[in-house]
Design an enzyme around this catalytic site. Sequence first.
Site, PDB file in Angstrom:
ATOM      1  N   ASP A   1       0.726  -1.161  -0.154  1.00 19.91           N
ATOM      2  CA  ASP A   1       0.027   0.033  -0.020  1.00 19.91           C
ATOM      3  C   ASP A   1       0.789   1.341   0.028  1.00 19.91           C
ATOM      4  O   ASP A   1       2.217   1.205   0.054  1.00 19.91           O
ATOM      5  CB  ASP A   1      -0.916  -0.080   1.206  1.00 19.91           C
ATOM      6  CG  ASP A   1      -0.299  -0.478   2.419  1.00 19.91           C
ATOM      7  OD1 ASP A   1       0.958  -0.398   2.631  1.00 19.91           O
ATOM      8  OD2 ASP A   1      -1.329  -0.887   3.359  1.00 19.91           O
TER       9      ASP A   1
ATOM     10  N   ASP B   1      -7.999  -2.589  14.190  1.00 22.96           N
ATOM     11  CA  ASP B   1      -9.384  -2.965  13.736  1.00 22.96           C
ATOM     12  C   ASP B   1      -9.598  -4.146  12.771  1.00 22.96           C
ATOM     13  O   ASP B   1     -10.644  -4.244  12.198  1.00 22.96           O
ATOM     14  CB  ASP B   1      -9.748  -1.850  13.123  1.00 22.96           C
ATOM     15  CG  ASP B   1      -9.090  -1.254  11.704  1.00 22.96           C
ATOM     16  OD1 ASP B   1      -8.400  -1.862  11.296  1.00 22.96           O
ATOM     17  OD2 ASP B   1      -9.619  -0.310  10.856  1.00 22.96           O
TER      18      ASP B   1
ATOM     19  N   HIS C   1      -7.421  -4.504  10.133  1.00 26.90           N
ATOM     20  CA  HIS C   1      -7.413  -4.542   8.577  1.00 26.90           C
ATOM     21  C   HIS C   1      -6.032  -5.033   8.116  1.00 26.90           C
ATOM     22  O   HIS C   1      -5.194  -5.473   9.189  1.00 26.90           O
ATOM     23  CB  HIS C   1      -7.198  -3.001   8.265  1.00 26.90           C
ATOM     24  CG  HIS C   1      -5.973  -2.140   8.745  1.00 26.90           C
ATOM     25  ND1 HIS C   1      -6.248  -1.009   9.511  1.00 26.90           N
ATOM     26  CD2 HIS C   1      -4.598  -2.270   8.608  1.00 26.90           C
ATOM     27  CE1 HIS C   1      -5.107  -0.715   9.632  1.00 26.90           C
ATOM     28  NE2 HIS C   1      -3.865  -1.413   9.327  1.00 26.90           N
TER      29      HIS C   1
ATOM     30  N   GLU D   1      -9.960  -1.899   5.225  1.00 27.90           N
ATOM     31  CA  GLU D   1     -10.609  -1.515   6.566  1.00 27.90           C
ATOM     32  C   GLU D   1     -11.975  -2.244   6.469  1.00 27.90           C
ATOM     33  O   GLU D   1     -12.431  -2.902   5.528  1.00 27.90           O
ATOM     34  CB  GLU D   1     -10.778  -0.013   6.107  1.00 27.90           C
ATOM     35  CG  GLU D   1      -9.641   1.108   6.346  1.00 27.90           C
ATOM     36  CD  GLU D   1      -9.007   0.775   7.936  1.00 27.90           C
ATOM     37  OE1 GLU D   1      -8.913  -0.129   8.627  1.00 27.90           O
ATOM     38  OE2 GLU D   1      -8.044   1.694   7.799  1.00 27.90           O
TER      39      GLU D   1
HETATM   40  C1  F6R Z   1       1.370  -1.691   6.078  1.00 23.27           C
HETATM   41  C2  F6R Z   1       0.056  -2.240   6.215  1.00 23.27           C
HETATM   42  C3  F6R Z   1      -0.780  -2.160   7.359  1.00 23.27           C
HETATM   43  C4  F6R Z   1       0.039  -2.361   8.576  1.00 23.27           C
HETATM   44  C5  F6R Z   1      -0.878  -2.236   9.916  1.00 23.27           C
HETATM   45  C6  F6R Z   1      -0.033  -2.622  11.336  1.00 23.27           C
HETATM   46  O1  F6R Z   1       1.953  -1.765   4.906  1.00 23.27           O
HETATM   47  O2  F6R Z   1      -0.376  -2.870   5.046  1.00 23.27           O
HETATM   48  O3  F6R Z   1      -1.932  -2.980   7.277  1.00 23.27           O
HETATM   49  O4  F6R Z   1       0.655  -3.762   8.639  1.00 23.27           O
HETATM   50  O5  F6R Z   1      -1.292  -1.066   9.887  1.00 23.27           O
HETATM   51  O6  F6R Z   1       0.975  -1.685  11.302  1.00 23.27           O
HETATM   52  P1  F6R Z   1       2.205  -1.474  12.333  1.00 23.27           P
HETATM   53  O7  F6R Z   1       2.887  -2.533  12.016  1.00 23.27           O
HETATM   54  O8  F6R Z   1       2.704  -0.378  12.255  1.00 23.27           O
HETATM   55  O9  F6R Z   1       1.427  -1.663  13.884  1.00 23.27           O
END
Ligand code: F6R
Length: 240
Positions: free
Chosen positions: A66, A134, A136, A141
């Site tokens: 992403d 959440d 995701h 989301e």
């Molecule tokens: C990042 C991504 C997100 C993160 C998630 C957890 O490329 O796709 O889904 O993996 O938001 O983020 P952290 O690891 O910072 O807690």
Amino acid sequence: MKVVVGNNDYISELIANEFIKVINVKPNCVLGLATGTSPLKVYANLIKANKEGRVSFKDVSTFNLDEYIGLEGTHVQSYRYFMNDNLFNHIDIDKERTHVLKGTGDYLAYAKEYDNLIAQAGGIDIQILGIGSDGHIAFNEPGASFDSLTHVETLAESTIKDNSRLFNDISEVPTKAVTMGLKSIMNARKIVLIATGKNKAQAIYNLLKGPKTEQVPCSILQDHKDCTIYCDEEAYSLVK
Ligand code: F6R
């Protein structure tokens, strides 16, 4: 789904070893990569292994999950910058073969092409995922379609709040992102997900114990044939 519980050092080393195994069997393999705090120690282990000659990324291709809409790849909070800084600048990879979604310019056209580019490269051999509080995965989301390919997503309030720790002010966090879809992720041959900390406990519970529903995007992983969830005790705490 398999589950492995251990501290961050331990699970990060195991995941890095999974990557190294895949690359050493297939030197021109395709890696699916994530940003965020969760994979940082995995990337540190991969850099170390590369420097020690235990693995080479010379012929490897990568696709990231992403990118924030509105940030240039040179912006310090962009995911292109993150990947260069935390992995690509330190290994023997050809940057031409590293793909990160674009957040500016004609980002929609690139997003539309992204799943085809992955397929043309041969498909993702191993995909690393983090998980949002959440539930995701990538930036899909709650409510995202299980059939989604790469698309634009509006970030949930909780995601903006979680990610604001990396910005000077919450008002600077982009509210939209381009993200691989849930179907794009499920196409990967092998998936490893890493989760640490109490903040991830409910999401891990829902992933492992909850119903499969689009309200919990990660729950789609229940259907994947080769998916391993790596978490620390805190992230696993509600499952026991
Ligand atoms: C990042 C991504 C997100 C993160 C998630 C957890 O490329 O796709 O889904 O993996 O938001 O983020 P952290 O690891 O910072 O807690």
